[in-house]
Design an enzyme around this catalytic site. Structure first.
Site, PDB file in Angstrom:
ATOM      1  N   GLU A 106     -27.050 -55.672 102.775  1.00 34.22           N
ATOM      2  CA  GLU A 106     -26.499 -56.909 102.224  1.00 34.22           C
ATOM      3  C   GLU A 106     -26.116 -57.883 103.329  1.00 34.22           C
ATOM      4  OE1 GLU A 106     -24.650 -54.507  98.398  1.00 34.22           O
ATOM      5  OE2 GLU A 106     -23.326 -55.278  99.956  1.00 34.22           O
ATOM      6  N   GLU A 126     -25.300 -48.939  95.572  1.00 36.91           N
ATOM      7  CA  GLU A 126     -23.922 -49.048  95.094  1.00 36.91           C
ATOM      8  C   GLU A 126     -23.753 -48.726  93.605  1.00 36.91           C
ATOM      9  OE1 GLU A 126     -23.933 -52.035  98.575  1.00 36.91           O
ATOM     10  OE2 GLU A 126     -25.355 -51.187  97.153  1.00 36.91           O
TER      11      GLU A 126
END
Length: 244
Positions: A106, A126
């Site tokens: 990210e 995640e």
């Protein structure tokens, strides 16, 4: 665990924890943000390249360290990595040498370019381990991949280098031996004398104000998964699975 060297007028920031796939401890994240800020005004370097050693760019957050820590504190450290990049006045390029996971993957979304090798992978786990995304990726992922963002997150997608390039996560794929040199060459091309790169970074990068709004929303998401026990259960499953 973080090495910084100016090479051909470009600051090369290298993650050196290959035995742990360059998993990011809290202290490493602080060091990374500091290294980016130290070279971000153009006085010491024309640009910044971030890369890893071994099989991974970075396995993301060091989950073993994070168990028992405040999730909100952990998320803020990731947010500050993105903030540090967007505050720079020079190009920042990710040289993705291998696997990029979670918060590390990210983080690269705010970079000005992402160059990978054939062994590079993007993995966003995640959702399936009870964590929420961070780094402003609720905004930045959609900026790069459009409507595919939701499915990539919900599927906890793992993309090969070719798939990542097709999706828009990688701009270019080169052979491993040429990776860092290619990234440095891109910085040189963008910062030749007479270029207006500094102003175009301001014009074309995502607005820091918009990213701060994304940070705030992601912090609330992290608060929710922490307070409901979703994050703890997911991290416990992950740690116990790896221990067996």
């Amino acid at each position: 665990m973080i090495d910084v060297a100016v090479r051909d007028e470009v600051a090369v920031v290298t993650l050196r924890r290959p035995d742990k796939l360059n998993a990011l401890t809290a202290d490493m994240r602080r060091q990374l943000a500091a290294a980016v800020r130290a070279h971000g005004d153009g006085k010491l370097a024309r640009g910044i390249v971030v890369t890893g050693t071994g099989r991974a760019f970075s396995a993301g957050e060091d989950i073993n360290e994070a168990v028992g820590q405040s999730l909100l504190d952990e998320v803020e450290l990731f947010h500050d990595l993105t903030r540090a990049v967007l505050e720079t006045q020079v190009p920042v390029v990710a040289a993705v040498n291998g696997l990029a996971v979670g918060g590390a993957a990210e983080w690269t979304l705010c970079f000005d370019a992402r160059i990978g090798t054939p062994s590079a992978e993007y993995f966003l786990p995640e959702n399936h381990i009870g964590l929420s995304i961070s780094n402003g990726s609720s905004l930045l992922l959609r900026r790069l991949v459009g409507a595919r963002a939701l499915r990539l997150v919900l599927d906890s997608a793992r993309l090969s280098a070719a798939e990542a390039q097709s999706a828009g996560l990688l701009d270019e794929i080169v052979e491993p031996g040429a990776l860092v040199a290619t990234a440095i060459g891109l910085v040189h091309r963008w910062t030749q004398p007479g270029t207006a790169t500094t102003v175009h970074l301001k014009l074309l990068r995502p607005s820091l104000a918009d990213v701060e709004q994304a940070f705030a929303a992601e912090t609330e998401a992290a608060r929710y998964v922490e307070e409901t026990g979703t994050a703890r259960a997911g991290m416990d499953r992950f740690v116990n699975r790896r221990a067996t």
